[in-house]
Write a protein that holds these residues in place. Structure first.
Motif, PDB file in Angstrom:
ATOM      1  N   LEU A 279       0.875  -1.173   0.000  1.00  0.00           N
ATOM      2  CA  LEU A 279       0.000   0.000   0.000  1.00  0.00           C
ATOM      3  C   LEU A 279       0.913   1.224   0.000  1.00  0.00           C
ATOM      4  CD1 LEU A 279      -2.737   1.554   0.592  1.00  0.00           C
ATOM      5  CD2 LEU A 279      -2.197   1.235   3.001  1.00  0.00           C
ATOM      6  N   ILE A 280       0.695   2.133  -0.960  1.00  0.00           N
ATOM      7  CA  ILE A 280       1.470   3.364  -0.990  1.00  0.00           C
ATOM      8  C   ILE A 280       0.651   4.484  -0.371  1.00  0.00           C
ATOM      9  CG2 ILE A 280       2.280   5.196  -2.533  1.00  0.00           C
ATOM     10  CD1 ILE A 280       3.717   3.369  -4.091  1.00  0.00           C
ATOM     11  N   VAL A 303       2.184  -3.058  -6.176  1.00  0.00           N
ATOM     12  CA  VAL A 303       1.414  -2.008  -5.495  1.00  0.00           C
ATOM     13  C   VAL A 303      -0.069  -2.354  -5.625  1.00  0.00           C
ATOM     14  CG1 VAL A 303       0.892   0.440  -5.377  1.00  0.00           C
ATOM     15  CG2 VAL A 303       3.172  -0.312  -6.060  1.00  0.00           C
ATOM     16  N   VAL A 304      -0.763  -2.465  -4.503  1.00  0.00           N
ATOM     17  CA  VAL A 304      -2.175  -2.853  -4.556  1.00  0.00           C
ATOM     18  C   VAL A 304      -3.126  -1.680  -4.325  1.00  0.00           C
ATOM     19  CG1 VAL A 304      -1.784  -5.271  -3.997  1.00  0.00           C
ATOM     20  CG2 VAL A 304      -2.111  -3.623  -2.138  1.00  0.00           C
ATOM     21  N   CYS A 305      -2.604  -0.574  -3.811  1.00  0.00           N
ATOM     22  CA  CYS A 305      -3.497   0.563  -3.561  1.00  0.00           C
ATOM     23  C   CYS A 305      -2.660   1.817  -3.310  1.00  0.00           C
ATOM     24  CB  CYS A 305      -4.372   0.267  -2.346  1.00  0.00           C
ATOM     25  SG  CYS A 305      -5.537   1.579  -1.943  1.00  0.00           S
ATOM     26  N   GLU A 306      -3.215   2.986  -3.658  1.00  0.00           N
ATOM     27  CA  GLU A 306      -2.559   4.253  -3.372  1.00  0.00           C
ATOM     28  C   GLU A 306      -3.457   5.078  -2.461  1.00  0.00           C
ATOM     29  OE1 GLU A 306      -3.325   3.462  -6.654  1.00  0.00           O
ATOM     30  OE2 GLU A 306      -1.413   2.488  -7.024  1.00  0.00           O
ATOM     31  N   ALA A 364      -2.865  -5.911   2.098  1.00  0.00           N
ATOM     32  CA  ALA A 364      -1.472  -5.508   1.898  1.00  0.00           C
ATOM     33  C   ALA A 364      -0.573  -6.202   2.922  1.00  0.00           C
ATOM     34  CB  ALA A 364      -1.348  -4.001   2.018  1.00  0.00           C
ATOM     35  N   ASP A 365       0.709  -6.316   2.558  1.00  0.00           N
ATOM     36  CA  ASP A 365       1.699  -6.882   3.488  1.00  0.00           C
ATOM     37  C   ASP A 365       2.530  -5.792   4.139  1.00  0.00           C
ATOM     38  OD1 ASP A 365       1.113  -9.637   2.825  1.00  0.00           O
ATOM     39  OD2 ASP A 365       2.083  -9.239   0.903  1.00  0.00           O
ATOM     40  N   GLY A 366       2.619  -4.643   3.488  1.00  0.00           N
ATOM     41  CA  GLY A 366       3.435  -3.569   4.032  1.00  0.00           C
ATOM     42  C   GLY A 366       3.043  -2.239   3.413  1.00  0.00           C
ATOM     43  N   VAL A 367       3.527  -1.159   4.033  1.00  0.00           N
ATOM     44  CA  VAL A 367       3.183   0.186   3.581  1.00  0.00           C
ATOM     45  C   VAL A 367       4.459   0.932   3.178  1.00  0.00           C
ATOM     46  CG1 VAL A 367       2.194   2.405   4.294  1.00  0.00           C
ATOM     47  CG2 VAL A 367       1.181   0.272   5.124  1.00  0.00           C
TER      48      VAL A 367
END
Ligand code: SF4
Ligand code: SF4
Lengths: 430, 254
Positions: A279-280, A303-306, A364-367
């Motif tokens: 996730l960004i 990247v799965v989401c902004e 998500a796994d991380g940001v």
């Protein structure tokens, strides 16, 4: 690309300089986008839009203006497109996402300033962006200090209307912004010569909501395990949403979503199964700023989401459609827009909640917390976000970076290490 | 069976042969070709220990040259390898401060040696080995001599963190007749200051390991210890920690 020289000349473009830009962009886009494997067919439309970025759409806008239509250029997700459209105008996003415009911006702005602002101002004063040249009026807002003061300088080159965005989110602030939207309505009416009525505003509230819905549909396709589309492609679509013809954009993006949903049924993915999902969050990514997505997706992540203005801040939450008088409509608009959790607000707890919610929604796994240099609002807010995420056990990494590719190597190493760490966390969880 | 870890840095290429314990290690200058250097380190490890490729179950590459190591089974970043290596040497370590030639980093570990968090200094030489090298150059002394020079000298204040400005600051201190020992001490204090601000960006938990070429300075270790008010672990094996971590990871891979 067809020959648009005459059109550009009529828009007062610095042709020589503009040629330089036209030379580098296709290769840049090719390297970043066309090298992806197994892209959805529906991306061809967006490829086309980029290949014609200074042509086809500019021609459309020019024809529209030829018939007396007015174009409004905005920089921020707070400018209510509903009002512009209701007055028969067209709104386009004008943020600058390339190093190319920075030197021109630095002619009038201090160097230690966010590159988004420098590029946006540079694009105007260098006369190298046909979108700027096609705008009858610019619309700024009092968000961060850098932008606020930059409008004063930009105002010397072109007419600009500045909306006063409240810095807090109390009831009276929402009232105030409603007033601002009303002032904006009067401004737009005076330029287009058309009245905003309850009827046409209602219609356009529905239309813009439709655009939000299709973007939400696109993002829903990124919540699944087998990602049917890359983050880079999704980002591009969000960016194009800011200036494409709204009806066509909705149609084309719905078509793409049909394809993506079919892919999901057949388990077709553009990434390997255990690619870490990112996730960004952070500052906006204006076209053609694809840097962070490119680095992430070529370092073993997806990247799965902004959670950015070129992401969920742009389309999440709808404007209430059930109002029949102007006053309630303006109120509903203010409520929707004041619900955006931009770091310019104080406090801004809503953004932290959004990040945690989106992290879960998109599995998500991380940001990755991405900030442009010299952006105080987002850089300062990092601490609160990091503390909250630590408490939730959500891994986060801060990357501050501008548009240049100088730091690409180091960022890649940091990302790879971050993904190794996420993978190990995953293995441990099994 | 053995595993091999190879860490190809910009200056030196390090290799470790591992069978659950460290069997041997090799250090060679990287030279112009990271690819050749890593192959050479690999061959040397085999030769010296009278073993052949079939005895090696995994080869892991790390460091900036890791991508050019086509004979490795896997490339893993120096950050992860560094953490594994330091944890192998002392499993009580929870925070690592590594000051390398080009960059410095802080890694935070859990009780199993997995990384929880890490930060790196951003594209700037401040507080790195490069900073030390450049500034000591102005004094005309070698990194290895610094401890003797600094001993019992009060630090002179070097206010610039930036390598370029610090250099001119030192030149003018020298011109004013400043004492070399005091200036050198000031340089170490400056590195310690920069390092502790990097450390403060993660939650510091004990024990703290200090690694990288600069960690050879006992004086710097002492200054850091005073500044943080915490014990600091250093190792004579500091140069091979990355390669060691790579070998440990290779050994543990299924
Ligand atoms: S981050 Fe805030 S100020 Fe910047 S474009 Fe987005 S909403 Fe506007
Ligand atoms: S990125 Fe930050 S500094 Fe730049 S315009 Fe947006 S809020 Fe302002």
């Amino acid at each position: 690309m067809a020959d648009y020289k005459e059109l550009w000349k009529s828009l007062d473009i610095d042709l020589e300089k503009h040629d330089e830009l036209c030379e580098v962009l296709p290769e840049f886009y090719g390297d970043i986008y066309m090298t992806q494997k197994n892209r959805p067919e529906g991306m061809n439309y967006y490829n086309f839009v980029v290949s014609e970025i200074h042509g086809f759409r500019i021609k459309e806008l020019n024809e529209f203006r030829g018939k007396g239509g007015k174009v409004f250029g905005g920089f921020c997700v707070f400018v209510p497109d509903e009002v512009t459209l209701a007055a028969g105008g067209v709104g386009i996003g004008l943020c600058g996402g390339s190093d190319f415009w920075v030197p021109d911006g630095e002619k009038v702005l201090p160097r230690n300033m966010c590159p988004l602002i420098k590029a946006s101002v540079g694009a105007k004063i260098g006369g190298t962006c046909p979108y700027f040249q096609s705008a009858d009026m610019l619309v700024g807002e009092t968000t961060c200090d850098g932008k606020k003061k930059a409008w004063e300088i930009l105002g010397e080159y072109t007419p600009i209307h500045v909306m006063d965005l409240p810095q807090m989110k109390r009831e009276k602030d929402i009232e105030n912004f409603k007033d601002e939207i009303n002032i904006f309505r009067e401004k737009v009416e005076s330029i287009t010569g058309n009245k905003v009525t309850a009827e046409n505003l209602k219609e356009n509230i529905k239309l813009v909501n439709k655009k939000r819905k299709v973007l939400q549909r696109l993002y829903n396709a990124r919540k699944v395990q087998n990602l049917p589309i890359s983050g880079k492609d999704a980002l591009l679509i969000s960016q194009i949403a800011f200036y494409d013809d709204i009806e066509r954009f909705i149609e084309k993006t719905n078509e793409l979503c049909d394809e993506l949903e079919a892919r999901i049924e057949k388990n077709i993915s553009v990434f390997d199964e255990d690619t870490p999902r990112i996730l960004i969050t952070g500052t906006p990514m204006a076209i053609p700023n694809w840097k962070m997505h490119h680095l992430i997706e070529t370092s073993g992540g997806a990247v799965v989401c902004e959670e950015t203005c070129t992401g969920t801040k742009y389309f999440e939450r709808f404007v209430d459609e059930d109002n029949d008088d102007l006053d309630s409509q303006l109120k509903a608009l203010s409520e929707r827009y004041m619900g955006i959790n931009c770091a310019c607000f104080s406090p801004n707890e809503g953004r932290i909640k959004d990040i945690i919610r989106l992290y879960k929604e998109y599995n998500a796994d991380g940001v990755v917390y991405n900030s442009l240099p010299f952006c105080h609002t987002y850089a300062v807010e990092y601490k609160k976000v990091k503390d909250a995420l630590d408490k939730e056990g959500i891994p986060v990494m801060m990357i501050e970076s501008d548009y240049s590719m100088q730091d690409a190597g180091q960022i890649k190493t940091r990302l790879e290490a971050f993904f190794e760490m996420l993978n190990m966390n995953k293995e441990l969880a099994l | 069976m053995y595993s091999i870890g190879i860490d190809t840095g910009s200056v030196a290429t390090k290799g470790v042969l591992f069978d659950g314990n460290i069997v041997d290690n090799v250090i060679l200058p990287t030279g112009w070709s990271p690819k050749n250097a890593s192959k050479e380190v690999f061959n040397k490890l085999l030769e010296r220990n009278n073993i052949s490729e079939v005895d090696i179950k995994r080869i892991i590459g790390t460091g900036y040259g890791r991508i050019s190591m086509d004979f490795a089974d896997k490339a893993i970043t120096e950050i992860t390898c560094h953490a594994k290596g330091a944890y192998y040497l002392n499993s009580n370590i929870r925070t690592i401060l590594d000051i390398g030639g080009q960059d410095s980093k802080v890694i935070s570990l859990d009780e199993k040696g997995n990384i929880i968090d890490f930060v790196m200094n951003d594209k700037c030489a401040a507080g790195t080995g490069k900073f030390l090298e450049v500034t000591l150059n102005n004094l005309g002394i070698d990194v290895n001599e610094i401890d003797d020079l600094v001993k019992d000298n009060k630090p002179m204040d070097i206010s610039s963190m930036c390598t370029v400005f610090a250099e001119s600051e030192i030149v003018s201190l020298l011109a004013k007749g400043g004492n070399k020992g005091e200036i050198a001490s000031g340089i170490l204090y400056s590195i310690a200051k920069k390092s502790s601000s990097l450390l403060n960006r993660v939650s510091i938990r004990e024990k703290i390991a200090f690694t990288g070429g600069v960690a050879k300075s006992k004086e710097l270790k002492r200054i850091l210890k005073d500044k943080l008010n915490k014990d600091i672990f250093t190792s004579d094996n500091t140069q091979i920690i990355g390669a060691l971590g790579a070998a440990v990871i290779g050994w543990n891979l299924k």
